[in-house]
Design an enzyme around this catalytic site. Structure first.
Site, PDB file in Angstrom:
ATOM      1  N   ARG A 164       0.836  -1.213   0.000  1.00  0.00           N
ATOM      2  CA  ARG A 164       0.000   0.000   0.000  1.00  0.00           C
ATOM      3  C   ARG A 164       0.864   1.254   0.000  1.00  0.00           C
ATOM      4  O   ARG A 164       0.654   2.183  -0.787  1.00  0.00           O
ATOM      5  CB  ARG A 164      -0.904   0.024   1.232  1.00  0.00           C
ATOM      6  CG  ARG A 164      -2.191  -0.713   1.115  1.00  0.00           C
ATOM      7  CD  ARG A 164      -2.981  -0.613   2.396  1.00  0.00           C
ATOM      8  NE  ARG A 164      -3.919   0.497   2.382  1.00  0.00           N
ATOM      9  CZ  ARG A 164      -4.775   0.753   3.354  1.00  0.00           C
ATOM     10  NH1 ARG A 164      -4.794  -0.002   4.440  1.00  0.00           N
ATOM     11  NH2 ARG A 164      -5.603   1.756   3.267  1.00  0.00           N
TER      12      ARG A 164
ATOM     13  N   ARG B 249      -8.283 -10.126   4.852  1.00  0.00           N
ATOM     14  CA  ARG B 249      -9.138  -9.695   3.749  1.00  0.00           C
ATOM     15  C   ARG B 249      -8.579  -8.410   3.140  1.00  0.00           C
ATOM     16  O   ARG B 249      -8.302  -7.444   3.857  1.00  0.00           O
ATOM     17  CB  ARG B 249     -10.567  -9.475   4.227  1.00  0.00           C
ATOM     18  CG  ARG B 249     -11.541  -9.040   3.127  1.00  0.00           C
ATOM     19  CD  ARG B 249     -12.958  -8.951   3.668  1.00  0.00           C
ATOM     20  NE  ARG B 249     -13.366 -10.254   4.202  1.00  0.00           N
ATOM     21  CZ  ARG B 249     -14.207 -10.402   5.214  1.00  0.00           C
ATOM     22  NH1 ARG B 249     -14.719  -9.341   5.807  1.00  0.00           N
ATOM     23  NH2 ARG B 249     -14.533 -11.607   5.628  1.00  0.00           N
TER      24      ARG B 249
ATOM     25  N   GLU C  29      -5.441 -17.766   5.280  1.00  0.00           N
ATOM     26  CA  GLU C  29      -6.392 -17.580   4.193  1.00  0.00           C
ATOM     27  C   GLU C  29      -6.475 -16.090   3.853  1.00  0.00           C
ATOM     28  O   GLU C  29      -6.755 -15.264   4.726  1.00  0.00           O
ATOM     29  CB  GLU C  29      -7.776 -18.095   4.577  1.00  0.00           C
ATOM     30  CG  GLU C  29      -8.787 -17.941   3.438  1.00  0.00           C
ATOM     31  CD  GLU C  29     -10.196 -18.345   3.843  1.00  0.00           C
ATOM     32  OE1 GLU C  29     -10.730 -19.287   3.250  1.00  0.00           O
ATOM     33  OE2 GLU C  29     -10.753 -17.699   4.766  1.00  0.00           O
TER      34      GLU C  29
ATOM     35  N   ALA D  48     -21.176  -9.318   0.696  1.00  0.00           N
ATOM     36  CA  ALA D  48     -20.838 -10.397   1.631  1.00  0.00           C
ATOM     37  C   ALA D  48     -21.158  -9.999   3.070  1.00  0.00           C
ATOM     38  O   ALA D  48     -21.614 -10.823   3.869  1.00  0.00           O
ATOM     39  CB  ALA D  48     -19.359 -10.761   1.502  1.00  0.00           C
TER      40      ALA D  48
END
Length: 261
Positions: A54, A106, A168, A180
């Protein structure tokens, strides 16, 4: 990670009816907490890598594809419940091998094309091993869910050992993430028994989110961003001009009586 409290009234650590001494239960608890700590460290490692990307994009590009980053660590109770439900062996080796979503990160981005770019940047790092990839964008789930899931393995350097721990990583657009989040809230409210009309509305909303992503992607491609990254500084670059400029600025800002550092 919230504290995992001992329940002295419980028979057996996994509800099998066997009596276990309090000291033995305490040892089990300490070992499992240490086991879970490795996954917390793995989340820290992955989020650090993403935050470096980032900042690098902010510094060297006109456009940053990473909107925001989140993470979550399963609770010990949730991990053990899944192990029991799936009939895995109740030991740490079996958990490490079979339960691959204990640590989750995420990444939310703006456009569909960003998903593949972020995936390639992460998968291309030398200490990241991609164990599994699930593309729920090309192959959307029946309920409308879309996201790219990566199961990666990353080294975590502990004080007395190095562990390779699975994490994950979910990569999705803002529209996919919004859908979601709404779907999760609805299923939680109805405890999984969602009325047919709401399921139909969710599926329709997923289609609208897809259309929005496709339209935004088309607009993104039309815009002339001049998105050419600045070439990195060569080792032979002459920095004397920069040095003289910094010295001049320092001289102007220096107060009377200050000594050179």
């Amino acid at each position: 990670m919230r504290p995992w409290q001992l329940d002295h009234s419980t028979e057996g650590p996994f509800g099998n009816g066997e009596q276990i001494a309090v000291d033995d239960l305490r040892v089990l608890r300490e070992q499992f907490v240490d086991f879970m700590l490795g996954y917390k460290f793995a989340i820290d490692e992955v989020t650090t890598k993403i935050n470096i990307l980032r900042e690098d994009f902010n510094n060297t590009h006109e456009y940053n594809p990473i909107e925001h980053v989140g993470s979550r660590l399963k609770s010990p109770e949730s991990v053990l419940e899944k192990v029991q439900r799936k009939n895995y062996a109740m030991n740490l080796a079996a958990i490490r091998e079979n339960v691959l979503d204990i640590a989750g990160v995420r990444v939310v981005c703006s456009f569909i094309s960003d998903i593949g770019a972020i995936r390639d940047m992460l998968a291309g790092q030398e200490d990241i091993t991609v164990l599994e990839e699930r593309d729920y964008i090309t192959h959307r789930k029946p309920n409308g869910y879309q996201s790219l899931h990566l199961i990666v393995q990353i080294p975590v350097f502990r004080s007395d050992r190095t562990e390779r721990i699975p994490v994950e990583i979910q990569i999705r657009t803002i529209a996919m993430d919004f859908w979601a989040s709404l779907e999760h809230k609805i299923y939680y409210k109805y405890r999984g028994e969602v009325p047919p009309n709401l399921r139909a509305d969710l599926a329709q909303a997923a289609e609208v989110a897809t259309q929005l992503d496709e339209k935004m992607e088309a607009l993104h491609r039309q815009v002339d961003r001049g998105a050419h990254a600045r070439s990195g500084p060569a080792d032979s670059l002459d920095l004397s001009v920069l040095y003289n400029n910094l010295v001049a600025e320092h001289a102007v800002n220096r107060r009377p009586g200050d000594r050179p550092s």
